[in-house]
Design a protein around this motif. Structure first.
Motif, PDB file in Angstrom:
ATOM      1  N   THR A 114       3.767  15.060  -6.869  1.00  0.00           N
ATOM      2  CA  THR A 114       2.437  15.312  -6.307  1.00  0.00           C
ATOM      3  C   THR A 114       2.060  14.147  -5.388  1.00  0.00           C
ATOM      4  OG1 THR A 114       1.163  14.164  -8.035  1.00  0.00           O
ATOM      5  CG2 THR A 114       1.855  16.436  -8.494  1.00  0.00           C
ATOM      6  N   ARG A 115       0.835  14.148  -4.925  1.00  0.00           N
ATOM      7  CA  ARG A 115       0.367  13.093  -4.029  1.00  0.00           C
ATOM      8  C   ARG A 115       0.019  11.798  -4.772  1.00  0.00           C
ATOM      9  NH1 ARG A 115      -3.662  14.783  -0.443  1.00  0.00           N
ATOM     10  NH2 ARG A 115      -4.826  12.838  -0.545  1.00  0.00           N
ATOM     11  N   VAL A 116       0.103  11.796  -6.093  1.00  0.00           N
ATOM     12  CA  VAL A 116      -0.336  10.635  -6.874  1.00  0.00           C
ATOM     13  C   VAL A 116       0.414   9.374  -6.475  1.00  0.00           C
ATOM     14  CG1 VAL A 116      -0.324   9.622  -9.196  1.00  0.00           C
ATOM     15  CG2 VAL A 116      -1.261  11.914  -8.833  1.00  0.00           C
ATOM     16  N   ASN A 117       1.736   9.427  -6.419  1.00  0.00           N
ATOM     17  CA  ASN A 117       2.495   8.217  -6.109  1.00  0.00           C
ATOM     18  C   ASN A 117       2.234   7.737  -4.689  1.00  0.00           C
ATOM     19  OD1 ASN A 117       4.580   6.138  -6.640  1.00  0.00           O
ATOM     20  ND2 ASN A 117       5.700   7.255  -5.073  1.00  0.00           N
ATOM     21  N   ALA A 118       2.234   8.652  -3.726  1.00  0.00           N
ATOM     22  CA  ALA A 118       2.019   8.246  -2.340  1.00  0.00           C
ATOM     23  C   ALA A 118       0.654   7.595  -2.165  1.00  0.00           C
ATOM     24  CB  ALA A 118       2.158   9.450  -1.414  1.00  0.00           C
ATOM     25  N   GLU A 119      -0.380   8.153  -2.778  1.00  0.00           N
ATOM     26  CA  GLU A 119      -1.705   7.568  -2.627  1.00  0.00           C
ATOM     27  C   GLU A 119      -1.811   6.243  -3.370  1.00  0.00           C
ATOM     28  OE1 GLU A 119      -5.683   9.739  -2.012  1.00  0.00           O
ATOM     29  OE2 GLU A 119      -5.575   9.340  -4.168  1.00  0.00           O
ATOM     30  N   THR A 120      -1.202   6.161  -4.538  1.00  0.00           N
ATOM     31  CA  THR A 120      -1.205   4.893  -5.277  1.00  0.00           C
ATOM     32  C   THR A 120      -0.547   3.792  -4.457  1.00  0.00           C
ATOM     33  OG1 THR A 120      -1.190   5.994  -7.440  1.00  0.00           O
ATOM     34  CG2 THR A 120      -0.342   3.747  -7.359  1.00  0.00           C
ATOM     35  N   LYS A 121       0.625   4.075  -3.886  1.00  0.00           N
ATOM     36  CA  LYS A 121       1.308   3.066  -3.083  1.00  0.00           C
ATOM     37  C   LYS A 121       0.523   2.758  -1.811  1.00  0.00           C
ATOM     38  CE  LYS A 121       4.984   2.445  -5.689  1.00  0.00           C
ATOM     39  NZ  LYS A 121       4.868   3.471  -6.732  1.00  0.00           N
ATOM     40  N   ARG A 122      -0.119   3.755  -1.207  1.00  0.00           N
ATOM     41  CA  ARG A 122      -0.945   3.522  -0.016  1.00  0.00           C
ATOM     42  C   ARG A 122      -2.047   2.517  -0.337  1.00  0.00           C
ATOM     43  NH1 ARG A 122      -4.246   2.173   3.108  1.00  0.00           N
ATOM     44  NH2 ARG A 122      -5.132   3.311   4.876  1.00  0.00           N
ATOM     45  N   LEU A 123      -2.696   2.673  -1.475  1.00  0.00           N
ATOM     46  CA  LEU A 123      -3.770   1.763  -1.867  1.00  0.00           C
ATOM     47  C   LEU A 123      -3.253   0.363  -2.158  1.00  0.00           C
ATOM     48  CD1 LEU A 123      -5.746   4.211  -4.182  1.00  0.00           C
ATOM     49  CD2 LEU A 123      -6.507   3.351  -1.947  1.00  0.00           C
ATOM     50  N   LEU A 124      -2.134   0.258  -2.878  1.00  0.00           N
ATOM     51  CA  LEU A 124      -1.606  -1.060  -3.234  1.00  0.00           C
ATOM     52  C   LEU A 124      -1.021  -1.788  -2.029  1.00  0.00           C
ATOM     53  CD1 LEU A 124       0.078  -0.455  -6.701  1.00  0.00           C
ATOM     54  CD2 LEU A 124      -2.084  -1.602  -6.222  1.00  0.00           C
ATOM     55  N   LEU A 125      -0.304  -1.069  -1.183  1.00  0.00           N
ATOM     56  CA  LEU A 125       0.210  -1.707   0.027  1.00  0.00           C
ATOM     57  C   LEU A 125      -0.943  -2.192   0.893  1.00  0.00           C
ATOM     58  CD1 LEU A 125       3.082   0.792   0.875  1.00  0.00           C
ATOM     59  CD2 LEU A 125       3.390  -1.652   0.429  1.00  0.00           C
ATOM     60  N   GLY A 126      -1.980  -1.390   1.026  1.00  0.00           N
ATOM     61  CA  GLY A 126      -3.139  -1.813   1.793  1.00  0.00           C
ATOM     62  C   GLY A 126      -3.782  -3.062   1.220  1.00  0.00           C
ATOM     63  N   ALA A 127      -3.906  -3.121  -0.105  1.00  0.00           N
ATOM     64  CA  ALA A 127      -4.488  -4.304  -0.738  1.00  0.00           C
ATOM     65  C   ALA A 127      -3.641  -5.535  -0.476  1.00  0.00           C
ATOM     66  CB  ALA A 127      -4.638  -4.068  -2.242  1.00  0.00           C
ATOM     67  N   ALA A 128      -2.312  -5.382  -0.519  1.00  0.00           N
ATOM     68  CA  ALA A 128      -1.423  -6.528  -0.292  1.00  0.00           C
ATOM     69  C   ALA A 128      -1.511  -7.026   1.147  1.00  0.00           C
ATOM     70  CB  ALA A 128       0.020  -6.145  -0.643  1.00  0.00           C
ATOM     71  N   PHE A 129      -1.405  -6.122   2.095  1.00  0.00           N
ATOM     72  CA  PHE A 129      -1.427  -6.558   3.491  1.00  0.00           C
ATOM     73  C   PHE A 129      -2.809  -7.042   3.906  1.00  0.00           C
ATOM     74  CE2 PHE A 129       2.456  -3.857   3.634  1.00  0.00           C
ATOM     75  CZ  PHE A 129       3.345  -4.882   3.971  1.00  0.00           C
ATOM     76  N   ASP A 130      -3.865  -6.467   3.357  1.00  0.00           N
ATOM     77  CA  ASP A 130      -5.213  -6.966   3.630  1.00  0.00           C
ATOM     78  C   ASP A 130      -5.425  -8.361   3.064  1.00  0.00           C
ATOM     79  OD1 ASP A 130      -5.820  -4.627   4.937  1.00  0.00           O
ATOM     80  OD2 ASP A 130      -7.015  -3.771   3.297  1.00  0.00           O
ATOM     81  N   SER A 131      -4.603  -8.733   2.090  1.00  0.00           N
ATOM     82  CA  SER A 131      -4.711 -10.059   1.463  1.00  0.00           C
ATOM     83  C   SER A 131      -3.771 -11.079   2.093  1.00  0.00           C
ATOM     84  CB  SER A 131      -4.437  -9.946  -0.044  1.00  0.00           C
ATOM     85  OG  SER A 131      -5.393  -9.103  -0.663  1.00  0.00           O
ATOM     86  N   GLY A 132      -3.134 -10.719   3.199  1.00  0.00           N
ATOM     87  CA  GLY A 132      -2.350 -11.691   3.955  1.00  0.00           C
ATOM     88  C   GLY A 132      -0.869 -11.711   3.672  1.00  0.00           C
ATOM     89  N   PHE A 133      -0.353 -10.759   2.877  1.00  0.00           N
ATOM     90  CA  PHE A 133       1.073 -10.781   2.565  1.00  0.00           C
ATOM     91  C   PHE A 133       1.888 -10.286   3.752  1.00  0.00           C
ATOM     92  CE2 PHE A 133      -0.791 -11.148  -1.578  1.00  0.00           C
ATOM     93  CZ  PHE A 133       0.069 -12.035  -2.218  1.00  0.00           C
ATOM     94  N   GLU A 134       3.093 -10.832   3.876  1.00  0.00           N
ATOM     95  CA  GLU A 134       4.016 -10.505   4.962  1.00  0.00           C
ATOM     96  C   GLU A 134       5.029  -9.452   4.543  1.00  0.00           C
ATOM     97  OE1 GLU A 134       6.143 -10.602   8.571  1.00  0.00           O
ATOM     98  OE2 GLU A 134       4.133 -11.319   8.049  1.00  0.00           O
ATOM     99  N   ARG A 135       5.392  -9.459   3.264  1.00  0.00           N
ATOM    100  CA  ARG A 135       6.453  -8.578   2.767  1.00  0.00           C
ATOM    101  C   ARG A 135       6.078  -8.075   1.390  1.00  0.00           C
ATOM    102  NH1 ARG A 135      11.042  -9.408  -0.632  1.00  0.00           N
ATOM    103  NH2 ARG A 135      12.802  -8.046  -0.109  1.00  0.00           N
TER     104      ARG A 135
END
Length: 202
Positions: A114-135
């Protein structure tokens, strides 16, 4: 730019899921969601031999398995009813080198595909990159074809296989398939995920 650990108490809202800190009081509901042999079959938690069929034994295992002290351990809940359907963690924070890892992820079999994993990863990746992470690293047991395919569908790049990275619960050696998303790749990955998660795409 400097990287900072995202607030571990933050709640991330999607259209389908809400990510919030996993509390010890959530563990009975999490056991109902992921305390199944098929969750361990692909390699999560150390593989099939790590499965525990009683709540007490499973709880003891989970307390030692998740990165409670060093990672942002998250409950994945459904927005429509608040039900817990999984857990995931943003951890392995290397602030000096601006890298982090999304892992320790398991979902109730009912939400696989379902869309659960894609949305979960979208939120976590966004949080990481918004916090200054490079990788941001993602990885899976080399034998876990379902998880490896899901990581590729997110838009992560395959980096290679690390051999004999850890022992599985049955005493065999796990080889780990490693993937990542870089900051420069994030706009395209984000756009692809947003398109995939758009209401008309559901």
């Amino acid at each position: 730019m400097t990287a900072t650990r995202p607030d571990p108490a933050a709640v991330l809202e999607g259209s389908t899921v809400r990510l919030r800190p996993l509390a010890l009081g959530d563990l009975p509901d999490l056991f109902d969601a992921i305390g199944h042999p098929e969750v361990f079959a692909g390699g999560w938690g150390g593989g099939p031999a790590a499965y525990r069929d009683t709540y007490e034994e499973w709880r003891e295992f989970l307390l030692g398995y998740l990165a409670w002290e060093t990672g942002n351990v998250t409950a994945v809940t459904l927005r429509d009813d608040g039900r817990i359907v999984g857990t995931t963690t943003l951890g392995d924070f290397d602030l000096a080198n601006r890298s982090a890892h999304i892992g320790w992820t398991a979902y109730a079999p009912e939400v696989w595909g379902t869309r659960v994993n894609a949305e979960t990863k979208r939120l976590l990746l966004g949080a990481a990159f918004d916090s200054g992470f490079e990788r941001v690293k993602l990885q899976a047991d080399v034998l876990n074809e379902r998880s490896r395919a899901a990581i590729l569908r997110l838009g992560a790049q395959f980096e290679g296989i690390l051999r004999h990275t850890q022992l599985r619960a049955d005493g065999t050696w796990r080889d780990t398939a490693v993937y990542s998303v870089l900051r420069e790749e994030w706009p395209a990955v984000r756009a692809s995920l947003d398109e995939r998660l758009a209401p008309e795409a559901v």
